[in-house]
Write a protein that holds these residues in place. Structure first.
Motif, PDB file in Angstrom:
ATOM      1  N   HIS A  87      40.533  42.722  48.229  1.00 25.38           N
ATOM      2  CA  HIS A  87      41.580  42.902  46.629  1.00 25.38           C
ATOM      3  C   HIS A  87      42.054  43.520  45.474  1.00 25.38           C
ATOM      4  CE1 HIS A  87      41.948  38.158  44.591  1.00 25.38           C
ATOM      5  NE2 HIS A  87      41.649  38.314  46.103  1.00 25.38           N
ATOM      6  N   ASP A 120      36.128  37.057  42.146  1.00 22.33           N
ATOM      7  CA  ASP A 120      37.576  36.946  43.048  1.00 22.33           C
ATOM      8  C   ASP A 120      38.935  38.568  41.813  1.00 22.33           C
ATOM      9  OD1 ASP A 120      40.222  36.467  43.921  1.00 22.33           O
ATOM     10  OD2 ASP A 120      40.205  34.542  43.012  1.00 22.33           O
ATOM     11  N   ASP A 181      36.181  36.641  49.803  1.00 22.19           N
ATOM     12  CA  ASP A 181      36.979  36.300  49.036  1.00 22.19           C
ATOM     13  C   ASP A 181      37.038  34.640  48.965  1.00 22.19           C
ATOM     14  OD1 ASP A 181      39.001  36.347  47.264  1.00 22.19           O
ATOM     15  OD2 ASP A 181      40.613  36.313  48.480  1.00 22.19           O
TER      16      ASP A 181
HETATM   17 MN    MN Z   1      40.703  36.581  46.252  1.00 23.78          MN
END
Ligand code: MN
Ligand code: BES
Ligand code: MN
Length: 457
Positions: A87, A120, A181
């Protein structure tokens, strides 16, 4: 040998990879804040352009909110297909004051890259882009077919990816899914995560009288929504740390003996964990260790609460409304919808008289548990051992990654969760960081993984 050329390419481009990652991180792609919508589009474009430049067939797919980037290279006839998810959206950087360098000006200190999104998930996601680039630039081809699915709504639990996955089974069909992640167990201890928690997130509104009242003239005769809210929130958990909603544990899969034994073998110090947080004691569900509570038992936390007067000085008010955000982290095989139903029933039973209660659901994702004994996991363990120089340990994590459940339900695929981060990377908080050494080890492991997945055993 292909590996030599891959290694040489990775070595020669270390500086380039770091500069490119910094460029991506400078784009403040905060998915939660509408004034950054132009930035999420820029981040999607950046990812798209990078994938297209290395030779993938890439597209930007608009959604009702933030675009999805999809890219594929399907030139490995007869070989497995690997779907890589990541992401590009990030959490809001606020509060800004505790940051030692501005959140969107990536800064290197002590071998760590500090910035929002460093770990992240921009930094972790980028490792897979660079691994694919190395193969295509150094070898001219990939050992497996590769599909990238990079979204921009992970941090807001957006529903658009769910729709996209549901409508594109054939396009996303794959043999393995890979996500970076999450975290390693500790520095120098890379991990394969085989369990993630799920999430059931709620907002509650409590209404009392039709207006704020004087707490002397009305107090004692009219229900106070803040007191009522406190009663309700307090009813969610018992003194033994167990969630007190009837039926809540019915679907909980107990920790298996082998897992408890494996967790105990990991070098985890409760004392150090406690000292780092400067808390007098650790609390939680009776009968479980800290790792078991963090990784494998459901939890309930109030995330925000409001109502009444919280300004300077006293104000003797009997407020007319109050509210809170609270959430449950779920474990297999709990279902967010069932939890909602049980919660609603519980609220009816505990709701104090004189107020009305409204409950809104804001997010749900099931927990995941993947088989640790599969060809994909074995291939990943070999790749990590070669990339990091040590064998990975097997862990669970308390965080949630909704797409893992989507891939399981829609494509019946277990995901390989190969986290390159560290537990103290401050994801979602100020001074988020990512170790550059781990960034490069992650790229290397990912490059090797593509080859290992071509010949699983
Ligand atoms: Mn993440
Ligand atoms: N990368 C995290 C999830 C994570 C964190 C997994 C640490 C393992 C270890 C992800 O970006 C995240 O923040 N997820 C949210 C999910 C929610 C918004 C649906 C979470 O866990 O709170
Ligand atoms: Mn996150």
């Amino acid at each position: 040998m292909g590996r030599d050329r891959i290694d040489a390419y990775l070595e020669a481009h270390r500086g380039d990879f770091e500069e490119q990652l910094k460029e991506l991180i400078r784009i403040p792609s905060v998915s939660a804040q509408p004034d950054h919508d132009a930035d999420t589009r820029l981040a999607a474009q950046f990812v798209h352009d990078d994938l297209a430049a290395m030779g993938l067939n890439a597209q930007i797919i608009p959604t009702k909110r933030h675009p999805i980037v999809y890219a594929e290279w399907l030139g490995a006839k007869g070989k497995p297909t690997v779907l890589i998810y990541g992401h590009y959206d990030v959490q809001p950087p606020e509060p800004l004051e505790p940051w030692n360098s501005p959140p969107f000006e990536p800064t290197v200190r002590d071998g760590n890259l500090y910035a929002r999104g460093a770990t992240d998930d921009k930094g972790q996601m980028f490792t897979h882009l660079k691994a694919v680039e190395a193969w295509l630039k150094a070898e001219g081809s990939l050992p497996v077919n590769v599909k990238f699915l990079i979204e921009g709504e992970e941090e807001i639990g957006g529903a658009n990816l769910e729709t996209y996955v549901a409508e594109n089974h054939a396009k996303l069909a794959c043999d393995y899914a890979v996500i970076s992640d999450s975290s390693q167990f500790a520095p120098g201890m890379p991990a394969i995560t085989y369990g993630l928690k799920g999430l059931a997130y709620f907002e509650i509104h409590v209404q009392g009288a039709n207006r704020d009242l004087h707490s002397g003239t009305y107090g004692g005769a009219v229900a106070n929504p803040l007191n009522a809210l406190a009663t309700i929130l307090a009813s969610l958990k018992g003194p033994d740390g167990k969630i007190a909603i009837p039926g809540f544990y019915d679907a909980v899969k107990p920790l298996e003996d082998w897992e408890r034994a494996e967790f105990k073998k990991l070098p985890f110090s409760e004392a150090e964990f406690q000292a780092d947080l400067n808390v007098g004691e650790l609390v939680g569900e009776a009968g479980y260790t800290t790792l078991e509570r963090k990784w494998a038992r459901p939890t309930c936390d109030v995330n925000g609460i409001w109502g009444g007067y919280a300004g300077a000085g006293p104000k003797t008010v009997l407020p007319c409304k109050a509210g809170a955000k609270f959430s449950f982290r779920l474990v297999p095989d709990q279902d967010p919808k069932t939890v909602e139903a049980l919660l609603r029933k519980h609220l009816e039973a505990v709701k104090p008289p004189g107020v009305t209660v409204e409950l809104n659901v804001s997010q749900g994702a099931p927990a995941v548990l993947v088989n640790v004994d599969s060809p994909g996991v074995h291939a990943a363990a070999r790749a990590i051992e070669q990339g990091f120089g040590v064998k990975p340990v097997f862990i669970r994590e308390g965080g949630s990654i909704p797409v893992v459940g989507l891939l399981k339900r829609n494509l019946n695929i277990d995901t390989l969760l190969l986290g390159w981060g560290q537990n103290d990377d401050n994801l979602h908080g100020p001074n988020e960081k990512f170790s550059l050494a781990d960034f490069h080890r992650g790229i290397k492991s990912s490059a090797y993984l593509l080859e290992e997945l071509a010949r699983p055993s």
